[in-house]
Design a protein around this motif. Structure first.
Motif, PDB file in Angstrom:
ATOM      1  N   TRP A   1       0.695  -1.158  -0.171  1.00  0.00           N
ATOM      2  CA  TRP A   1      -0.081   0.115   0.292  1.00  0.00           C
ATOM      3  C   TRP A   1       1.698   0.815  -0.234  1.00  0.00           C
ATOM      4  CZ3 TRP A   1      -5.313   0.145  -0.024  1.00  0.00           C
ATOM      5  CH2 TRP A   1      -6.331  -0.800  -0.140  1.00  0.00           C
ATOM      6  N   SER A   2       0.946   2.004  -0.639  1.00  0.00           N
ATOM      7  CA  SER A   2       1.063   3.083  -1.314  1.00  0.00           C
ATOM      8  C   SER A   2       0.839   5.007  -0.601  1.00  0.00           C
ATOM      9  CB  SER A   2       2.126   3.687  -2.256  1.00  0.00           C
ATOM     10  OG  SER A   2       3.206   2.594  -2.572  1.00  0.00           O
ATOM     11  N   TYR A   3       1.280   5.776  -0.243  1.00  0.00           N
ATOM     12  CA  TYR A   3       0.138   6.370   0.714  1.00  0.00           C
ATOM     13  C   TYR A   3       1.662   8.121  -0.093  1.00  0.00           C
ATOM     14  CZ  TYR A   3      -1.957   3.757   3.115  1.00  0.00           C
ATOM     15  OH  TYR A   3      -2.509   2.279   3.675  1.00  0.00           O
ATOM     16  N   PHE A   4       0.166   9.214  -0.312  1.00  0.00           N
ATOM     17  CA  PHE A   4       0.874  10.063  -0.295  1.00  0.00           C
ATOM     18  C   PHE A   4       0.053  11.236   0.290  1.00  0.00           C
ATOM     19  CE2 PHE A   4      -0.548  10.785  -4.781  1.00  0.00           C
ATOM     20  CZ  PHE A   4      -0.817  11.746  -4.047  1.00  0.00           C
ATOM     21  N   VAL A   5       1.244  12.520   1.241  1.00  0.00           N
ATOM     22  CA  VAL A   5       0.083  13.715   1.238  1.00  0.00           C
ATOM     23  C   VAL A   5       1.382  14.847   0.840  1.00  0.00           C
ATOM     24  CG1 VAL A   5       0.278  15.203   3.074  1.00  0.00           C
ATOM     25  CG2 VAL A   5      -0.200  12.884   3.038  1.00  0.00           C
ATOM     26  N   SER A   6       0.759  15.811   0.266  1.00  0.00           N
ATOM     27  CA  SER A   6       1.179  16.977  -0.662  1.00  0.00           C
ATOM     28  C   SER A   6       1.043  17.980  -0.349  1.00  0.00           C
ATOM     29  CB  SER A   6       1.549  16.290  -1.848  1.00  0.00           C
ATOM     30  OG  SER A   6       2.275  17.457  -2.884  1.00  0.00           O
ATOM     31  N   PRO A   7       1.093  18.983   0.447  1.00  0.00           N
ATOM     32  CA  PRO A   7       1.074  20.247   0.913  1.00  0.00           C
ATOM     33  C   PRO A   7       1.741  20.963  -0.268  1.00  0.00           C
ATOM     34  CG  PRO A   7       2.570  19.957   2.776  1.00  0.00           C
ATOM     35  CD  PRO A   7       2.268  19.194   1.697  1.00  0.00           C
ATOM     36  N   ARG A   8       0.980  21.971  -0.832  1.00  0.00           N
ATOM     37  CA  ARG A   8       1.192  22.906  -2.055  1.00  0.00           C
ATOM     38  C   ARG A   8       0.799  24.918  -1.846  1.00  0.00           C
ATOM     39  NH1 ARG A   8      -3.279  23.520  -5.172  1.00  0.00           N
ATOM     40  NH2 ARG A   8      -4.435  21.394  -5.439  1.00  0.00           N
ATOM     41  N   LEU A   9       1.483  25.653  -2.267  1.00  0.00           N
ATOM     42  CA  LEU A   9       1.245  26.882  -2.562  1.00  0.00           C
ATOM     43  C   LEU A   9       2.008  27.486  -3.447  1.00  0.00           C
ATOM     44  CD1 LEU A   9       3.341  27.767   1.232  1.00  0.00           C
ATOM     45  CD2 LEU A   9       0.675  27.551   1.124  1.00  0.00           C
ATOM     46  N   SER A  10       1.564  28.298  -3.843  1.00  0.00           N
ATOM     47  CA  SER A  10       1.761  29.259  -5.216  1.00  0.00           C
ATOM     48  C   SER A  10       1.229  30.171  -5.302  1.00  0.00           C
ATOM     49  CB  SER A  10       1.486  27.813  -6.336  1.00  0.00           C
ATOM     50  OG  SER A  10       0.339  28.098  -6.563  1.00  0.00           O
ATOM     51  N   ALA A  11       1.822  30.943  -6.239  1.00  0.00           N
ATOM     52  CA  ALA A  11       1.622  32.409  -6.836  1.00  0.00           C
ATOM     53  C   ALA A  11       1.947  33.248  -8.007  1.00  0.00           C
ATOM     54  CB  ALA A  11       1.628  33.261  -4.843  1.00  0.00           C
ATOM     55  N   PHE A  12       1.062  34.162  -8.320  1.00  0.00           N
ATOM     56  CA  PHE A  12       1.773  34.977  -8.984  1.00  0.00           C
ATOM     57  C   PHE A  12       1.137  36.455  -8.796  1.00  0.00           C
ATOM     58  CE2 PHE A  12      -1.914  33.158 -11.979  1.00  0.00           C
ATOM     59  CZ  PHE A  12      -2.688  34.332 -12.307  1.00  0.00           C
ATOM     60  N   TRP A  13       2.333  37.705  -9.931  1.00  0.00           N
ATOM     61  CA  TRP A  13       1.773  38.749  -9.798  1.00  0.00           C
ATOM     62  C   TRP A  13       2.110  39.291 -10.617  1.00  0.00           C
ATOM     63  CZ3 TRP A  13       4.339  36.214  -6.357  1.00  0.00           C
ATOM     64  CH2 TRP A  13       3.960  35.564  -4.248  1.00  0.00           C
ATOM     65  N   VAL A  14       1.418  39.997 -11.239  1.00  0.00           N
ATOM     66  CA  VAL A  14       1.346  41.072 -13.415  1.00  0.00           C
ATOM     67  C   VAL A  14       1.873  42.451 -12.333  1.00  0.00           C
ATOM     68  CG1 VAL A  14       0.287  40.825 -14.831  1.00  0.00           C
ATOM     69  CG2 VAL A  14      -0.069  39.130 -13.754  1.00  0.00           C
ATOM     70  N   SER A  15       2.950  43.107 -13.068  1.00  0.00           N
ATOM     71  CA  SER A  15       2.970  44.516 -12.474  1.00  0.00           C
ATOM     72  C   SER A  15       2.378  45.171 -13.651  1.00  0.00           C
ATOM     73  CB  SER A  15       4.077  44.705 -12.399  1.00  0.00           C
ATOM     74  OG  SER A  15       4.392  44.796 -13.666  1.00  0.00           O
TER      75      SER A  15
END
Length: 128
Positions: free
Chosen positions: A17-31
């Protein structure tokens, strides 16, 4: 100009049995955002969590399932998103495998109705 960034971590347990947990954060800004007739916010941020489980049978068949939840912000407004997927991998030989999968995702980012996406995939892979 555009500035972006992404951070992702993954904790995984491999075995029958294989498990994974993956938290993530992402962002972008356009000037200097442009109005090109499609979704193009000044800024965007997302925080989410991906979870998955799979089990291998007879060292050849591996069914899997995954789910993803996130909170996304566009120009200050925040909305929830959800996705799921299921699939199976068949290891034909040491180097060849066949994979079949399907899933769906939705968002309410830019309008009250947002988007909904369904997908299916079929692949034959050669590994060396």
């Amino acid at each position: 100009s555009r500035t972006d960034g992404q951070v992702r971590a993954r904790w995984q347990r491999e075995g029958e049995w294989s498990y994974f947990v993956s938290p993530r954060l992402s962002a972008f800004w356009v000037s200097e955002p442009q109005d090109n007739g499609y979704w193009n916010p000044d800024d965007f941020r997302a925080a989410g969590l991906d979870l998955g489980i799979s089990r291998t049978f007879a060292r050849r068949w591996t069914p899997r399932a995954g789910v993803s939840v996130a909170r996304e912000w566009e120009d200050g407004d925040g909305y929830g998103t959800f996705a799921y997927s299921v699939g199976v991998n068949w290891r034909i030989s040491r180097t060849w495998e066949f994979d079949l999968g399907a899933g769906a995702s939705d968002s309410r980012l830019s309008t009250s109705s947002g988007y909904a996406r369904d997908w299916a995939g079929l692949s034959l892979r050669w590994r060396y």
